[in-house]
Design a protein around this motif. Structure first.
Motif, PDB file in Angstrom:
ATOM      1  N   UNK A 177      25.812   9.434   9.677  1.00  0.00           N
ATOM      2  CA  UNK A 177      26.190  10.608   8.905  1.00  0.00           C
ATOM      3  C   UNK A 177      27.040  10.104   7.746  1.00  0.00           C
ATOM      4  N   UNK A 178      26.640  10.456   6.524  1.00  0.00           N
ATOM      5  CA  UNK A 178      27.280   9.901   5.326  1.00  0.00           C
ATOM      6  C   UNK A 178      27.645  11.015   4.353  1.00  0.00           C
ATOM      7  N   UNK A 179      28.565  10.744   3.433  1.00  0.00           N
ATOM      8  CA  UNK A 179      28.853  11.738   2.398  1.00  0.00           C
ATOM      9  C   UNK A 179      27.614  11.980   1.532  1.00  0.00           C
ATOM     10  N   UNK A 238      20.475   4.066   3.601  1.00  0.00           N
ATOM     11  CA  UNK A 238      21.730   3.564   3.055  1.00  0.00           C
ATOM     12  C   UNK A 238      22.025   2.180   3.621  1.00  0.00           C
ATOM     13  N   UNK A 239      22.979   1.509   3.000  1.00  0.00           N
ATOM     14  CA  UNK A 239      23.466   0.243   3.527  1.00  0.00           C
ATOM     15  C   UNK A 239      22.551  -0.939   3.298  1.00  0.00           C
ATOM     16  N   UNK A 240      21.657  -0.848   2.345  1.00  0.00           N
ATOM     17  CA  UNK A 240      20.741  -1.944   2.062  1.00  0.00           C
ATOM     18  C   UNK A 240      20.178  -1.763   0.656  1.00  0.00           C
ATOM     19  N   UNK A 241      19.290  -2.635   0.256  1.00  0.00           N
ATOM     20  CA  UNK A 241      18.593  -2.525  -1.024  1.00  0.00           C
ATOM     21  C   UNK A 241      17.092  -2.561  -0.758  1.00  0.00           C
ATOM     22  N   UNK A 242      16.311  -2.089  -1.702  1.00  0.00           N
ATOM     23  CA  UNK A 242      14.877  -1.954  -1.488  1.00  0.00           C
ATOM     24  C   UNK A 242      14.219  -3.302  -1.177  1.00  0.00           C
ATOM     25  N   UNK A 253      30.037   7.425   8.760  1.00  0.00           N
ATOM     26  CA  UNK A 253      30.409   6.544   7.667  1.00  0.00           C
ATOM     27  C   UNK A 253      31.207   7.313   6.622  1.00  0.00           C
ATOM     28  N   UNK A 254      32.492   7.499   6.839  1.00  0.00           N
ATOM     29  CA  UNK A 254      33.385   8.167   5.888  1.00  0.00           C
ATOM     30  C   UNK A 254      32.971   9.593   5.560  1.00  0.00           C
ATOM     31  N   UNK A 305      28.078  14.461  -1.164  1.00  0.00           N
ATOM     32  CA  UNK A 305      28.889  14.595  -2.371  1.00  0.00           C
ATOM     33  C   UNK A 305      30.338  14.723  -1.916  1.00  0.00           C
ATOM     34  N   UNK A 306      31.214  15.228  -2.748  1.00  0.00           N
ATOM     35  CA  UNK A 306      32.625  15.271  -2.353  1.00  0.00           C
ATOM     36  C   UNK A 306      32.946  16.400  -1.378  1.00  0.00           C
ATOM     37  N   UNK A 307      31.976  17.283  -1.072  1.00  0.00           N
ATOM     38  CA  UNK A 307      32.211  18.392  -0.144  1.00  0.00           C
ATOM     39  C   UNK A 307      31.309  18.359   1.089  1.00  0.00           C
ATOM     40  N   UNK A 308      30.130  17.714   0.971  1.00  0.00           N
ATOM     41  CA  UNK A 308      29.113  17.821   2.017  1.00  0.00           C
ATOM     42  C   UNK A 308      28.695  16.457   2.574  1.00  0.00           C
ATOM     43  N   UNK A 309      28.278  16.481   3.835  1.00  0.00           N
ATOM     44  CA  UNK A 309      27.737  15.286   4.484  1.00  0.00           C
ATOM     45  C   UNK A 309      26.250  15.504   4.752  1.00  0.00           C
ATOM     46  N   UNK A 310      25.547  14.401   4.957  1.00  0.00           N
ATOM     47  CA  UNK A 310      24.135  14.471   5.286  1.00  0.00           C
ATOM     48  C   UNK A 310      23.800  13.338   6.251  1.00  0.00           C
TER      49      UNK A 310
END
Length: 132
Positions: free
Chosen positions: A114-116, A97-101, A2-3, A118-123
């Motif tokens: 796999x998602x960003x 991610x991709x939802x609300x509580x 995911x980006x 921050x602007x340098x790292x993915x998690x």
């Protein structure tokens, strides 16, 4: 992903790139699986690619910045955090991610992404399984 393409993993060895990306765990001689792989395991571990989906076991919302040594994005933004049970493998703590509580349900099918971070790292994170 995911980006998150082009970003560095938040830590080495948490997942392989696939496709599809898979978390990497370790299997003990007794069959127990651990995640993440410890840097210095106390016993030999067989490296195993974990399932890419599981079910939501528990969750909460992180509404305030964790104590030091918090190394997350600044300024802090609240996020969902949960435990995902990977079938017959292990329960993994993860961002959601991709939802609300208010849309989360016990036993909800979840999918690894796999998602960003921050602007340098993915998690890695899990999101509700998207059905075609």
């Amino acid at each position: 992903m995911d980006n998150a393409q082009g970003l560095s993993p938040i830590a080495a060895g948490l997942w392989d790139e696939g496709p599809p990306p898979r978390l990497i765990g370790g299997r003990k001689a007794n069959g127990e699986i651990v995640f993440p792989l410890p840097d210095e395991p106390l016993e030999p571990l067989e490296r195993v690619a974990l399932a890419t989906s599981g079910t939501l076991w528990s969750w909460t919302s992180q509404e305030f910045q964790p104590k030091s040594p918090f190394a997350g994005p600044e300024p802090f933004e609240p996020f969902l955090l949960g435990y995902i049970e990977l079938s017959n493998e292990v329960i993994v703590e993860s961002r959601i991610v991709g939802t609300s509580i208010d849309r989360l349900e016990l036993g909800m099918p979840m999918q690894l992404v796999i998602v960003p971070f921050d602007d340098r790292r993915s998690t890695y994170a899990f999101r509700p399984e998207q059905r075609a």
